[in-house]
Design an enzyme around this catalytic site. Structure first.
Site, PDB file in Angstrom:
ATOM      1  N   GLY A   1       4.200   1.670  -1.130  1.00  0.00           N
ATOM      2  CA  GLY A   1       5.009   1.806  -2.342  1.00  0.00           C
ATOM      3  C   GLY A   1       4.203   1.748  -3.628  1.00  0.00           C
ATOM      4  O   GLY A   1       4.640   2.256  -4.656  1.00  0.00           O
ATOM      5  N   GLU A   2       3.026   1.121  -3.597  1.00  0.00           N
ATOM      6  CA  GLU A   2       2.212   1.022  -4.819  1.00  0.00           C
ATOM      7  C   GLU A   2       1.172   2.139  -4.926  1.00  0.00           C
ATOM      8  O   GLU A   2       0.817   2.548  -6.029  1.00  0.00           O
ATOM      9  CB  GLU A   2       1.505  -0.341  -4.870  1.00  0.00           C
ATOM     10  CG  GLU A   2       2.464  -1.501  -5.096  1.00  0.00           C
ATOM     11  CD  GLU A   2       1.772  -2.868  -5.092  1.00  0.00           C
ATOM     12  OE1 GLU A   2       2.442  -3.858  -5.451  1.00  0.00           O
ATOM     13  OE2 GLU A   2       0.582  -2.968  -4.718  1.00  0.00           O
TER      14      GLU A   2
ATOM     15  N   HIS B   1      -1.964  -8.508   7.083  1.00  0.00           N
ATOM     16  CA  HIS B   1      -1.541  -7.129   6.832  1.00  0.00           C
ATOM     17  C   HIS B   1      -0.194  -6.960   7.529  1.00  0.00           C
ATOM     18  O   HIS B   1      -0.147  -7.008   8.760  1.00  0.00           O
ATOM     19  CB  HIS B   1      -2.500  -6.111   7.456  1.00  0.00           C
ATOM     20  CG  HIS B   1      -3.923  -6.226   7.010  1.00  0.00           C
ATOM     21  ND1 HIS B   1      -4.500  -5.336   6.137  1.00  0.00           N
ATOM     22  CD2 HIS B   1      -4.895  -7.114   7.340  1.00  0.00           C
ATOM     23  CE1 HIS B   1      -5.773  -5.662   5.949  1.00  0.00           C
ATOM     24  NE2 HIS B   1      -6.044  -6.746   6.663  1.00  0.00           N
TER      25      HIS B   1
ATOM     26  N   PHE C   1      16.228   6.384  15.987  1.00  0.00           N
ATOM     27  CA  PHE C   1      16.475   6.873  17.349  1.00  0.00           C
ATOM     28  C   PHE C   1      17.716   7.748  17.383  1.00  0.00           C
ATOM     29  O   PHE C   1      18.738   7.424  16.780  1.00  0.00           O
ATOM     30  CB  PHE C   1      16.704   5.689  18.302  1.00  0.00           C
ATOM     31  CG  PHE C   1      15.446   5.008  18.732  1.00  0.00           C
ATOM     32  CD1 PHE C   1      14.723   5.482  19.821  1.00  0.00           C
ATOM     33  CD2 PHE C   1      14.973   3.894  18.059  1.00  0.00           C
ATOM     34  CE1 PHE C   1      13.556   4.862  20.222  1.00  0.00           C
ATOM     35  CE2 PHE C   1      13.815   3.267  18.458  1.00  0.00           C
ATOM     36  CZ  PHE C   1      13.098   3.741  19.534  1.00  0.00           C
TER      37      PHE C   1
ATOM     38  N   ASP D   1      25.094   5.724  14.848  1.00  0.00           N
ATOM     39  CA  ASP D   1      23.809   6.334  14.492  1.00  0.00           C
ATOM     40  C   ASP D   1      22.998   5.240  13.811  1.00  0.00           C
ATOM     41  O   ASP D   1      23.291   4.848  12.686  1.00  0.00           O
ATOM     42  CB  ASP D   1      24.050   7.517  13.550  1.00  0.00           C
ATOM     43  CG  ASP D   1      22.773   8.298  13.290  1.00  0.00           C
ATOM     44  OD1 ASP D   1      21.725   7.932  13.852  1.00  0.00           O
ATOM     45  OD2 ASP D   1      22.827   9.276  12.530  1.00  0.00           O
TER      46      ASP D   1
ATOM     47  N   ASP E   1       0.796  -1.233   0.000  1.00  0.00           N
ATOM     48  CA  ASP E   1       0.000   0.000   0.000  1.00  0.00           C
ATOM     49  C   ASP E   1       0.828   1.282   0.000  1.00  0.00           C
ATOM     50  O   ASP E   1       0.401   2.290  -0.560  1.00  0.00           O
ATOM     51  CB  ASP E   1      -0.963   0.008   1.184  1.00  0.00           C
ATOM     52  CG  ASP E   1      -1.979  -1.125   1.065  1.00  0.00           C
ATOM     53  OD1 ASP E   1      -1.622  -2.267   1.389  1.00  0.00           O
ATOM     54  OD2 ASP E   1      -3.098  -0.861   0.608  1.00  0.00           O
TER      55      ASP E   1
ATOM     56  N   ASN F   1     -10.784  -0.246  -1.111  1.00  0.00           N
ATOM     57  CA  ASN F   1     -11.804  -0.775  -0.208  1.00  0.00           C
ATOM     58  C   ASN F   1     -11.457  -0.646   1.280  1.00  0.00           C
ATOM     59  O   ASN F   1     -12.335  -0.676   2.130  1.00  0.00           O
ATOM     60  CB  ASN F   1     -12.080  -2.252  -0.522  1.00  0.00           C
ATOM     61  CG  ASN F   1     -10.824  -3.095  -0.513  1.00  0.00           C
ATOM     62  OD1 ASN F   1      -9.910  -2.871  -1.320  1.00  0.00           O
ATOM     63  ND2 ASN F   1     -10.739  -4.050   0.387  1.00  0.00           N
ATOM     64  N   TYR F   2     -10.160  -0.496   1.597  1.00  0.00           N
ATOM     65  CA  TYR F   2      -9.725  -0.589   2.995  1.00  0.00           C
ATOM     66  C   TYR F   2      -9.350   0.774   3.552  1.00  0.00           C
ATOM     67  O   TYR F   2      -8.876   1.629   2.822  1.00  0.00           O
ATOM     68  CB  TYR F   2      -8.488  -1.488   3.071  1.00  0.00           C
ATOM     69  CG  TYR F   2      -8.620  -2.653   4.019  1.00  0.00           C
ATOM     70  CD1 TYR F   2      -9.262  -3.824   3.635  1.00  0.00           C
ATOM     71  CD2 TYR F   2      -8.082  -2.586   5.305  1.00  0.00           C
ATOM     72  CE1 TYR F   2      -9.363  -4.898   4.507  1.00  0.00           C
ATOM     73  CE2 TYR F   2      -8.183  -3.673   6.175  1.00  0.00           C
ATOM     74  CZ  TYR F   2      -8.823  -4.826   5.772  1.00  0.00           C
ATOM     75  OH  TYR F   2      -8.919  -5.879   6.623  1.00  0.00           O
ATOM     76  N   GLU F   3      -9.509   0.938   4.878  1.00  0.00           N
ATOM     77  CA  GLU F   3      -9.045   2.143   5.551  1.00  0.00           C
ATOM     78  C   GLU F   3      -7.953   1.774   6.551  1.00  0.00           C
ATOM     79  O   GLU F   3      -8.060   0.766   7.260  1.00  0.00           O
ATOM     80  CB  GLU F   3     -10.191   2.802   6.342  1.00  0.00           C
ATOM     81  CG  GLU F   3     -10.844   3.972   5.657  1.00  0.00           C
ATOM     82  CD  GLU F   3     -11.772   3.573   4.518  1.00  0.00           C
ATOM     83  OE1 GLU F   3     -12.102   2.374   4.424  1.00  0.00           O
ATOM     84  OE2 GLU F   3     -12.163   4.445   3.736  1.00  0.00           O
ATOM     85  N   TYR F   4      -6.943   2.632   6.596  1.00  0.00           N
ATOM     86  CA  TYR F   4      -5.911   2.511   7.618  1.00  0.00           C
ATOM     87  C   TYR F   4      -5.811   3.837   8.352  1.00  0.00           C
ATOM     88  O   TYR F   4      -5.584   4.875   7.729  1.00  0.00           O
ATOM     89  CB  TYR F   4      -4.551   2.178   6.993  1.00  0.00           C
ATOM     90  CG  TYR F   4      -4.525   0.827   6.334  1.00  0.00           C
ATOM     91  CD1 TYR F   4      -4.409  -0.332   7.104  1.00  0.00           C
ATOM     92  CD2 TYR F   4      -4.643   0.692   4.960  1.00  0.00           C
ATOM     93  CE1 TYR F   4      -4.406  -1.583   6.508  1.00  0.00           C
ATOM     94  CE2 TYR F   4      -4.645  -0.552   4.351  1.00  0.00           C
ATOM     95  CZ  TYR F   4      -4.524  -1.689   5.136  1.00  0.00           C
ATOM     96  OH  TYR F   4      -4.530  -2.924   4.545  1.00  0.00           O
TER      97      TYR F   4
HETATM   98 CO    CO Z   1      -7.932  -7.413   6.865  1.00  0.00          CO
END
Ligand code: CO
Length: 631
Positions: free
Chosen positions: A291-292, A426, A434, A574, A289, A373-376
């Site tokens: 990178g595409e 997922h 840090f 680092d 999701d 279709n999906y929500e994040y």
């Molecule tokens: Co799912």
């Protein structure tokens, strides 16, 4: 007046100036799409030194005529650009929002698609078809390597406001060349009838709504306790800068508590959602999701009183479309405070006055992205006791498939008549750079181990935390282990706390999974970051995305897997801590028609960073409520 912090994202005017500058490049033509324009962050030394820097942008472009991706750095202060850097042949950048829209139109207009639609479903209105662009991925074919491809999933609404995802066109898979923006062919895998029932969730289509909810109002009569100046946040002892870009969406920078540096940069770098159904029309479903599609590109405009409650401040997201036109997402980032129950409490039965108790307040910085279709939802929480929490909220609509009457899916769950949801996972990857009280840090893997019973342990009760400082990248690759309550600790060996130990922050994992697909699966070759939950690398400015710069249609082997093969030293350096976390989703009927939010994330907790509970100085609530007990 606080000046612009060098890590604040590009303004709308800067994005516009960058787009104008891009159009003057000799490499730019009518066939060039601008995939993203984002702040080119100044070097770390500049930030830690408190210095100023020229404003720079980095842009990713794609030439549709030559199928060639390229990258350029723009100095917005001087109005100049670097030499163009070409991506490796065949590298595919993120798909743009314009391509999503154009791809849908191209499929619906395609005579071959219309013919298939009629063969499968009779005379239906093609205008009711929904075409969700899905990257074609890479399965080793010549075409995967040489074309910019989509393999959309299609659905048919019964009317213009219907939830079309309830009616998948199971047997029809168009294959689209996005460079030419034309349907190459329509693959057919058999005929499935449309599922018979609607699956709607909109308030005007759900039948009687419950009527027993009374208002719950959050009031902050004196305003919030945070101060937002541009993108610079100050809240009690916390300070940080809020970033936003087309690819990662919400990012956080230069996070300090009491002016002490904790994290230099925190971001979500990649995701992959692999599906577990091997049937030929379902087997190629896996979405990277970030990178595409781009989490910033897919960010929502948030709505007061719905997405967030209380005194809210918003930040807009400034992007551009693939032709360089301004694309502003109003209210892309929400900032507010929440009451979070009890911060701490103690009752001393010998004392006459009421118990000492403090309310916990947390600061929330959030954004929500819709990827078809999906929500994040991406929620960063800051707490008064020094904790930082990242939580992803998963909601939206399952990716669904149709079954024939009487068929039972082996690799998914029936959720409505003739409608099923394939099993899937997922996986997310977060990058935590840090800089704990300075840049030279070390990561320790902490395992809690029990001692054997014996003369030194006569009651057989002994256990201790065993810390292993991680020296190299390959030693640092690791996974969760419940048997030893494994956690990680980031320390600065050069700065000692009040008890003479290195100052540190603990990394506490939450829900997680191992990938179910075999390492031979094509998507896993491209998503090497799922091979381990924890990775540590030395800081490199150009190592930012766990699956590499160009995961779309990649052949694999890039990103963390490639970098850590060098086995570089990571102790007292680092360093960057990368965490992969996976949610295994075996769907339920209750996830339909819209899925109640599921949660996954991690927690950072000070561990010897402070001399004592840093929230000991939080004052008690002063306003006595009628009959209340707040002391
Ligand atoms: Co799912």
């Amino acid at each position: 007046m606080v000046g612009l912090h060098p890590l604040e994202p590009l303004t709308a005017a800067e994005v516009d100036a960058a787009a104008m500058l891009l159009k003057t490049l000799p490499e730019f033509s009518a066939a060039t799409r601008i995939i993203s324009v984002m702040l080119k962050e100044p070097g770390k030394a500049v930030i830690h030194g408190g210095g100023a820097a020229d404003r720079e942008a980095e842009a990713v472009l794609h030439d549709n005529a030559r199928n060639q991706c390229f990258h350029v750095v723009l100095n917005l202060t001087t109005g100049t650009s670097s030499a163009v850097r070409y991506a490796p042949a065949g590298a595919q950048p993120t798909m743009s929002v314009d391509e999503q829209v154009e791809c849908e139109a191209a499929v619906i207009a395609s005579p071959e698609f219309r013919a298939a639609l009629e063969r499968h479903y009779g005379a239906v209105d093609p205008a009711l078809v929904m075409v969700d662009i899905w990257s074609a991925g890479n399965y080793g074919s010549e075409e995967d390597r040489t074309r910019r491809l989509a393999r959309p999933l299609c659905f048919l609404r019964s009317d213009a406001t219907d939830n079309g995802y309830a009616r998948p066109l199971e047997g029809i898979r168009p294959v689209v060349d996005l460079n030419e923006m034309r349907v190459l062919r329509v693959e057919e895998y058999g005929v499935w009838p449309l599922p018979p029932q609607a699956g709607n969730y909109a308030a005007d289509r759900v039948g009687p709504l419950r009527a027993d909810i009374r208002p719950l109002t959050i009031t902050q009569p004196e305003g919030p306790s945070f101060r937002l100046t541009g993108h610079q946040m100050e809240w009690q002892k916390w300070k940080f800068v809020i970033g936003f870009n087309a690819r990662e969406g919400l990012t956080l920078h230069h996070i300090r508590y009491d002016e002490r540096s904790i994290l230099y940069r925190a971001s979500l770098t990649e995701m992959v959602v692999p599906y577990g159904d091997p049937s030929p029309q379902q087997a190629r479903k896996n979405a990277f999701d970030v990178g595409e599609y781009g989490m910033g590109m897919c960010a929502n405009s948030l709505v007061l009183g719905c997405d967030c409650l209380g005194h809210i401040e918003y930040l807009d997201g400034h992007l551009c479309d693939s032709r360089g036109g301004a694309l502003t997402i109003p209210n892309a980032i929400c900032i507010h405070e929440e009451d979070f129950g009890i911060l701490w409490k103690h009752t001393d039965r010998r004392l006459p006055h009421p118990p000492e108790v403090r309310r916990s307040r947390r600061l929330v910085v959030s954004s929500v992205s819709t990827v078809e279709n999906y929500e994040y939802g991406f929620f960063w929480y800051f707490y008064q006791d020094g904790n930082i929490q990242f939580e992803i909220k998963l909601t939206g609509i399952l990716s669904l498939g149709a079954t024939r009457e009487g068929e039972k899916p082996l690799y998914g769950a029936m959720i409505a008549p003739q409608l099923y949801a394939p099993n899937h996972q997922h996986f997310f990857n977060a990058r935590l750079d840090f800089d704990l009280d300075g840049v030279e840090n070390t990561v320790e893997r902490v395992d809690v181990v029990a001692d054997a019973a014996g003369p030194e342990n006569p009651y057989a009760n002994a256990f201790r935390a065993r810390a292993t400082p991680l020296q190299t990248e390959q030693e640092a690759r690791g996974h969760l282990q419940l048997e030893t309550a494994r956690s990680w600790r980031i320390v600065n060996p050069r700065v000692k706390n009040a008890v003479g130990e290195p100052v540190g922050y603990k990394f506490l994992p939450g829900d997680n999974s191992f990938p179910m697909a075999s390492p031979e699966a094509w998507w896993r070759k491209r998503a090497g970051f799922v091979d381990h939950h924890v990775w540590v690398t030395p800081y490199r400015e150009d190592e930012r995305y766990a699956a590499g710069d160009y995961p779309n249609q990649s052949g694999g082997g890039d990103g963390l897997v490639k970098w850590t093969a060098a086995d570089r030293a990571v102790a007292e350096t680092d360093l960057v801590f990368w965490y992969t976390f996976g949610h295994t989703h075996i769907p339920r009927p209750e996830d339909y028609p819209v899925m109640p939010t599921a949660y996954i994330g991690f927690l950072l907790k000070p561990s010897g960073f402070f001399a004592e509970n840093p929230a000991n100085d939080v004052p008690p609530e002063t306003k006595k409520k009628a009959g209340g007990c707040c002391g």
